[in-house]
Design an enzyme around this catalytic site. Structure first.
Site, PDB file in Angstrom:
ATOM      1  N   GLY A 259       0.861  -1.143  -0.136  1.00 19.18           N
ATOM      2  CA  GLY A 259       0.088  -0.024  -0.110  1.00 19.18           C
ATOM      3  C   GLY A 259       1.003   1.168  -0.142  1.00 19.18           C
ATOM      4  O   GLY A 259       2.021   1.220  -0.510  1.00 19.18           O
ATOM      5  N   SER A 260       0.151   2.229   0.581  1.00 18.04           N
ATOM      6  CA  SER A 260       1.067   3.678   0.328  1.00 18.04           C
ATOM      7  C   SER A 260       2.365   3.845   1.293  1.00 18.04           C
ATOM      8  O   SER A 260       3.120   4.828   1.119  1.00 18.04           O
ATOM      9  CB  SER A 260      -0.010   4.669   1.016  1.00 18.04           C
ATOM     10  OG  SER A 260      -1.182   4.704   0.219  1.00 18.04           O
ATOM     11  N   VAL A 261       2.696   2.792   2.142  1.00 22.03           N
ATOM     12  CA  VAL A 261       4.041   2.960   2.537  1.00 22.03           C
ATOM     13  C   VAL A 261       5.042   2.791   1.692  1.00 22.03           C
ATOM     14  O   VAL A 261       6.444   3.088   2.076  1.00 22.03           O
ATOM     15  CB  VAL A 261       4.331   1.898   3.835  1.00 22.03           C
ATOM     16  CG1 VAL A 261       3.317   2.262   5.147  1.00 22.03           C
ATOM     17  CG2 VAL A 261       3.990   0.528   3.284  1.00 22.03           C
ATOM     18  N   LEU A 262       4.822   2.503   0.433  1.00 21.69           N
ATOM     19  CA  LEU A 262       5.785   2.404  -0.761  1.00 21.69           C
ATOM     20  C   LEU A 262       5.867   3.619  -1.265  1.00 21.69           C
ATOM     21  O   LEU A 262       6.917   4.022  -1.927  1.00 21.69           O
ATOM     22  CB  LEU A 262       5.099   1.134  -1.621  1.00 21.69           C
ATOM     23  CG  LEU A 262       6.348   1.104  -2.752  1.00 21.69           C
ATOM     24  CD1 LEU A 262       7.364   0.169  -2.386  1.00 21.69           C
ATOM     25  CD2 LEU A 262       5.639   0.368  -4.031  1.00 21.69           C
TER      26      LEU A 262
END
Length: 678
Positions: A422-425
């Site tokens: 998800g958005s932690v990438l």
């Protein structure tokens, strides 16, 4: 003179040749017996004994005894040598009807090498194999138990003494126990205490969860005597009811011994693993380890990974006990000293491990905590879990079935598995763009509405959760977690450049540490040729997957001047080594640190903002759904560290958080942990 010598030699040769027509040579007979001995063909050997030896030692005292001794002492690599008689000696043997040979015997045993020398005599007797010629003679072996081992000739008895090797312990960074040896009870039977042997064996088998056959095998070992304690199984000291029921059986007794304890229980079960009785498949798989059926083996986790170092080697002494009148003599035949297992010390902090695990409650997920400057792995979490203490001593079938049927799958080791980030990438996508020049911090892009897509994509659109002021720059995109911004930038740089950038963060490579992890993937085929897949990958959807530890390691680039730290797992492993150098510029890494702090103070991770500990990090939600237009479960992520000390970094993922606040719920959990330990 020479003429007389040649005539004498000729007479001897003619005599031997004449004899050989009717009788075998003692040398040939000796070779035959030794060859059978080397093959452990004791039945055929028995047929070559003299009549006197056969009368003195029936088959059970020869064949059965040889077989038991060789099996119980694990005799192998048997070597027997002797010097053949020369022509003159062989002539003399025919004259006397007797031939003596000096034997040199070597073998390997459960206690190491055994060697001895002994003279063996062959006698001429009527050939038992010849029915037609009653006068035909053959050579037969004079035998006594001293040819098994010399001291047995004095009516000695074999005794095996073992000194159990202590299994090495598994300790955390502060020498706190993860797997240790503690008091347990070895349950066994004394044969002469049986009142109803068949019934008692049946009861013991049920209570110990072992087979009746295994009990009988132990009772039938050659060393067992009526008053000997015969060990069967070890149970933990906490099994008080089981122990009481066993001791109520007449033949059962117990001996205090050492067992395996896992103090952290469920919190570290997937990490430590557990031990259990070795299976026949494992014995076959590792023939070089010389496991016995009664041995234990590491079944998973650290117990399995470091089995060779942890297990040690039992000490074994083979003794010949000779009773002479009122005096007992004990002679050591072979001895192998005990070698205790090595201790394994890992960089894990068991207190932190328990704290993070307990934060999950009834939630499933995974987490990794590291020291981002040294690479030391501080915690590896998998939830839900199981109690390794129950499995170490043999879990009941009912409990095993319950664990196997649990829909949350507690046996799956989630910290070695990979998941959509998800958005932690997005900080990683930002770093790639900064490194290849696609992203410039001061430049912004105009984004209208909540969706975006290229005409060539058809109906497919990238969605974002909120709008902001245009133009949208990197700082704004990170704070608001703008999917469209990162999708645009990934498509702009192209699949090849973005793929190369992800590889710079170690995706597609095995993690450089001894504990085995699944390899993180970029896509199912390792390529990003499709623009929609490229766009989705940029914000952690698509087919990209990372383990929680790999996710934590990617963020060390921001804390180490653009270098990615190498993980360190054992206390003796090197620290502060670089895994991948120059992933991004030092100045860009510093910029990213300030942006991650702003995500907590101004953006999607505000729940983690507090007055006690300044936290920097990034939230992420990975949507798990069958199609773009449907709803599914959400896995929430938060990767964070204290921005002042930068001495710990936690990457946490919780499954199915869509109804409890999504990634904000996870951010709150990580913030609580960081606040408690600071």
């Amino acid at each position: 003179m020479k003429k007389l010598f040649y005539i004498g030699t000729l007479i001897i040769l003619l005599f031997i040749m004449g004899c050989s027509k009717d009788e075998s040579s003692p040398n040939d007979r000796m070779k035959q017996y030794v060859e059978l001995w080397m093959k452990s063909d004791f039945t055929e050997m028995y047929d070559l004994l003299t009549e006197e030896a056969r009368e003195s030692f029936p088959t059970d005292e020869y064949v059965d005894r040889y077989e038991k001794v060789f099996k119980d002492l694990e005799i192998n690599k048997l070597e027997i040598t002797f010097t053949e008689l020369n022509d003159e000696q062989e002539k003399q043997a025919f004259d006397q009807g007797s031939a003596t040979y000096s034997l040199q015997v070597k073998m390997e045993s459960i206690a190491g090498p055994i060697e001895f020398e002994r003279d063996m005599t062959l006698q001429k007797e009527k050939d038992r194999a010849s029915e037609d010629d009653e006068e035909k003679e053959e050579w037969y072996v004079e035998w006594d138990p001293g040819f098994i081992f010399p001291d047995l000739a004095k009516e000695g008895k074999i005794k095996i003494e073992t000194t159990a090797a202590k299994r090495g312990e598994i300790l955390d960074r502060n020498q706190m126990p993860l797997a240790i040896n503690d008091i347990a009870y070895e349950i066994g039977v004394v044969p002469n205490l049986f009142e109803n042997k068949e019934t008692e064996i049946e009861q013991i088998a049920k209570l110990l969860n072992i087979t009746e056959d295994s009990i009988n095998t132990s009772l039938n070992a050659s060393w067992v005597e009526d008053d000997h304690f015969v060990p069967l199984k070890v149970i933990p000291k906490t099994a008080e009811e089981q122990l009481a029921n066993l001791l109520a059986i007449p033949a059962v007794t117990s001996v205090e011994t050492t067992g395996r304890i896992y103090p952290a229980g469920e919190a570290a079960a997937h990490l430590t693993g557990y031990i259990g009785k070795v299976t026949s498949e494992e014995i076959e798989k590792y023939p070089e380890r010389l496991y016995k059926e009664s041995d234990i083996i590491g079944k998973r986790g650290l117990e399995q990974l470091y089995e060779e170092q942890l297990r040690g080697t039992d000490g074994v002494t083979i003794i010949i006990e000779i009773q002479d009148a009122d005096q007992k003599e004990e002679n050591v035949l072979a001895e192998r000293p005990v070698k205790h297992g090595e201790h394994i010390q890992v960089t894990i902090d068991v207190n932190l491990q328990e704290k993070i695990f307990n934060s999950y409650g009834d939630k499933s997920g995974t987490a990794a905590a590291i020291q981002p400057k040294t690479g030391e792995v501080l915690a590896l979490i998998s939830s839900p879990s199981f109690d390794p203490n129950e499995l170490a001593y043999g879990i009941s079938q009912a409990k095993w079935d319950a664990l196997m049927e649990d829909k949350k799958q507690p046996f799956i080791n989630r910290f070695t598995a990979t998941y959509a980030p998800g958005s932690v990438l997005k900080p990683i996508t930002a770093a790639i763009g900064l490194a290849n020049g696609t992203i410039k911090p001061e430049d912004g892009v105009t984004i209208e509405g909540l969706t975006w897509g290229k005409d060539s994509w058809g109906d497919y659109k990238v969605k974002r959760v909120s709008t902001g002021a245009n133009p949208v720059d990197l700082h704004s995109a990170l704070i608001r977690s703008d999917n469209i911004y990162f999708a645009m930038k990934a498509v702009e740089m192209g699949g090849d450049k973005y793929l190369d950038g992800l590889k710079q963060f170690g995706l597609g490579e095995e993690l450089p540490l001894t504990y085995p992890f699944s390899v993180s993937q970029i896509s199912n085929d390792g390529k990003l040729n499709d623009e929609v897949l490229l766009a989705n990958t940029s914000y952690g959807q698509g087919e990209i997957e990372l383990s929680s530890l790999h996710m934590a390691l990617t963020y060390t680039v921001f804390l180490n001047e653009g270098n990615m730290i190498k993980p360190s797992f054992l206390v003796d492993d090197p620290k502060s080594e670089i895994w991948i150098e120059n992933v991004m510029d030092k100045e860009d890494a510093e910029l990213m640190k300030s942006y991650l702090r702003d995500v907590v103070t101004k953006g999607t991770a505000k729940v983690a903002n507090n007055d006690k500990v300044a936290i920097a990090g990034k939230t992420g939600t990975a949507e798990l759904k069958l199609s773009h237009d449907t709803n599914g479960n959400e896995n929430g992520w938060f990767v964070a560290y204290p921005s002042d000390s930068e001495d710990i970094l936690i990457a946490m993922m919780m499954e199915s958080v869509q109804d409890v606040g999504s990634s904000s719920f996870v951010a709150g959990k990580v913030a609580e942990i960081l606040t408690e330990i600071k």
